[in-house]
Design an enzyme around this catalytic site. Structure first.
Site, PDB file in Angstrom:
ATOM      1  N   ASN A 183       0.493  -1.195   0.074  1.00  0.00           N
ATOM      2  CA  ASN A 183      -0.058   0.374   0.274  1.00  0.00           C
ATOM      3  C   ASN A 183       1.094   1.111  -0.074  1.00  0.00           C
ATOM      4  OD1 ASN A 183      -1.820   2.062   0.651  1.00  0.00           O
ATOM      5  ND2 ASN A 183      -2.526   1.601   2.503  1.00  0.00           N
ATOM      6  N   TRP A 184       0.935   1.855  -1.029  1.00  0.00           N
ATOM      7  CA  TRP A 184       1.928   3.358  -1.186  1.00  0.00           C
ATOM      8  C   TRP A 184       1.392   4.192  -0.893  1.00  0.00           C
ATOM      9  CZ3 TRP A 184       4.329   2.773  -6.705  1.00  0.00           C
ATOM     10  CH2 TRP A 184       4.839   2.089  -6.842  1.00  0.00           C
ATOM     11  N   LYS A 185       0.391   4.214   0.028  1.00  0.00           N
ATOM     12  CA  LYS A 185      -0.251   5.329   0.403  1.00  0.00           C
ATOM     13  C   LYS A 185      -0.402   6.939  -0.522  1.00  0.00           C
ATOM     14  CE  LYS A 185       0.345   3.629   4.604  1.00  0.00           C
ATOM     15  NZ  LYS A 185       0.021   3.257   6.087  1.00  0.00           N
ATOM     16  N   HIS A 236      -9.259   1.424   4.282  1.00  0.00           N
ATOM     17  CA  HIS A 236      -8.067   1.436   5.161  1.00  0.00           C
ATOM     18  C   HIS A 236      -8.751   2.444   7.224  1.00  0.00           C
ATOM     19  CE1 HIS A 236      -3.461   2.114   6.429  1.00  0.00           C
ATOM     20  NE2 HIS A 236      -4.398   1.334   5.418  1.00  0.00           N
ATOM     21  N   GLU A 255      -7.243   4.958   8.076  1.00  0.00           N
ATOM     22  CA  GLU A 255      -6.663   6.493   7.347  1.00  0.00           C
ATOM     23  C   GLU A 255      -8.738   6.560   6.901  1.00  0.00           C
ATOM     24  OE1 GLU A 255      -3.006   5.701   5.257  1.00  0.00           O
ATOM     25  OE2 GLU A 255      -2.412   5.378   7.756  1.00  0.00           O
ATOM     26  N   GLU A 270      -5.585  -4.932  10.166  1.00  0.00           N
ATOM     27  CA  GLU A 270      -4.853  -4.154  10.562  1.00  0.00           C
ATOM     28  C   GLU A 270      -4.969  -2.762  12.172  1.00  0.00           C
ATOM     29  OE1 GLU A 270      -2.140  -2.430   6.656  1.00  0.00           O
ATOM     30  OE2 GLU A 270      -4.249  -1.321   7.278  1.00  0.00           O
ATOM     31  N   GLY A 330       2.666   2.096  10.457  1.00  0.00           N
ATOM     32  CA  GLY A 330       3.124   3.775  10.612  1.00  0.00           C
ATOM     33  C   GLY A 330       4.418   3.897  11.769  1.00  0.00           C
ATOM     34  N   SER A 337       3.454  -2.221  10.306  1.00  0.00           N
ATOM     35  CA  SER A 337       5.096  -2.175  10.012  1.00  0.00           C
ATOM     36  C   SER A 337       5.294  -3.466  10.249  1.00  0.00           C
ATOM     37  CB  SER A 337       5.630  -1.786  11.670  1.00  0.00           C
ATOM     38  OG  SER A 337       4.651  -0.314  12.238  1.00  0.00           O
ATOM     39  N   GLY A 356       3.274  -0.657   4.147  1.00  0.00           N
ATOM     40  CA  GLY A 356       3.081   0.458   3.294  1.00  0.00           C
ATOM     41  C   GLY A 356       4.602   0.463   3.239  1.00  0.00           C
ATOM     42  N   GLY A 357       4.747   0.938   4.601  1.00  0.00           N
ATOM     43  CA  GLY A 357       6.390   1.903   4.741  1.00  0.00           C
ATOM     44  C   GLY A 357       7.455   1.357   3.971  1.00  0.00           C
TER      45      GLY A 357
HETATM   46  P1  PGA Z   1       2.934   0.512   7.148  1.00  0.00           P
HETATM   47  O1  PGA Z   1       0.977   0.662   6.680  1.00  0.00           O
HETATM   48  O2  PGA Z   1       3.332  -0.820   7.035  1.00  0.00           O
HETATM   49  O3  PGA Z   1       3.621   1.922   7.058  1.00  0.00           O
HETATM   50  O4  PGA Z   1       2.471   0.207   9.347  1.00  0.00           O
HETATM   51  C1  PGA Z   1       0.430  -0.627   6.632  1.00  0.00           C
HETATM   52  C2  PGA Z   1      -0.569  -0.197   6.058  1.00  0.00           C
HETATM   53  O5  PGA Z   1      -1.026   0.432   6.974  1.00  0.00           O
HETATM   54  O6  PGA Z   1      -0.945  -0.775   5.591  1.00  0.00           O
END
Ligand code: PGA
Length: 244
Positions: free
Chosen positions: A4-6, A90, A92, A162, A168, A208, A229-230
């Site tokens: 997930n590149w956000k 998600h 967010e 999640e 993050g 993470s 994500g990251g």
């Molecule tokens: P993260 O994000 O790996 O940066 O913690 C995961 C996500 O939000 O899908």
């Protein structure tokens, strides 16, 4: 294994990523690889991954097919752009855009109606975990959201657990904590859709995930994959996760 590149990367960055990433995963057969870039990067991502086993997904969708809905993108458009997946609900989006369980359900159905595989996200916040509410929150999210699908629809979705406190933050849920949450979700799936459907459900862990913790997470039988994500932004690090 989904990335997930956000809200990161331009089309030019996307091109550079795939140039480096493709050779690193070219022999992968043990899992599906999905990358979810931002809308403006989808075209380049689909083009770059043509003829490979890498699949492309969007990070959100709107449930209508088309119409006067300024700023939104429909499942029909996402599928027409060459995508196979879409992230739904998600944390967010739940947090910053007030997405409700009812919206998550509507978006999940819209994704399925447009031949997209939805990756439906659930997970508790830190305060909820500390108040011992994790199980209740997961049940509520399940019942109010994907619990409203038909059995046929449910068989086609992916779920991502999640925990919001792990996204993050560098704090990964321990494999045992993640597995417990996955068991709760699988139990709910069994109650609503039967044991067989629950067994077949693929649940990804997200929060993470890094090259150095993926092997321990994947060692848990309950964990079927990861939503990253990251660590999916860098081709080397995401390829190490894919090739754990
Ligand atoms: P993260 O994000 O790996 O940066 O913690 C995961 C996500 O939000 O899908």
């Amino acid at each position: 294994m989904a990335g997930n590149w956000k809200m990161y990367k331009t089309p030019a960055d996307t091109h550079v990523f795939f140039e480096r990433f493709k050779p690193l995963v070219e022999d992968v057969e043990h899992c599906e690889i999905v990358i979810c870039p931002s809308f403006v990067d989808l075209h380049v991502a689909v083009k770059e991954t043509g003829g490979t086993q890498i699949r492309i997904g969007a990070q959100n969708l709107y449930w209508g097919r088309e119409g006067a809905v300024t700023g939104e993108v429909s499942g029909h458009m996402i599928h027409s752009a060459g995508c196979s997946h879409v992230i739904v609900g998600h944390s967010e989006r739940r947090q910053f855009f007030n997405e409700s369980e009812a919206e998550v359900l509507r978006k999940t159905i819209a994704a399925l109606e447009n031949s997209l595989t939805p990756i439906v996200c659930v997970g508790e916040k830190l305060a909820e975990r500390e108040a011992n509410m994790t199980e209740g929150v997961l049940v509520e999210q399940f019942v109010g959201g994907i619990g409203g699908l038909t059995s046929d629809q449910f068989a086609k979705i992916l779920v991502a657990y999640e925990p919001v406190w792990a996204i993050g933050t560098g704090k990964t849920a321990t494999p045992a904590i993640a597995a417990d949450a996955h068991r709760v979700l699988r139990r709910e799936a069994a109650i609503r859709f039967g044991v067989e459907a629950a067994r077949n459900l693929r649940i990804l862990y997200g929060g993470s995930v890094k090259p150095d913790n993926i092997a321990k997470l994947m060692a848990e039988e309950e964990i079927d994959g990861a939503l990253v994500g990251g660590a999916s932004l860098d081709p080397e690090s995401f390829s190490k996760i894919v090739n754990f």
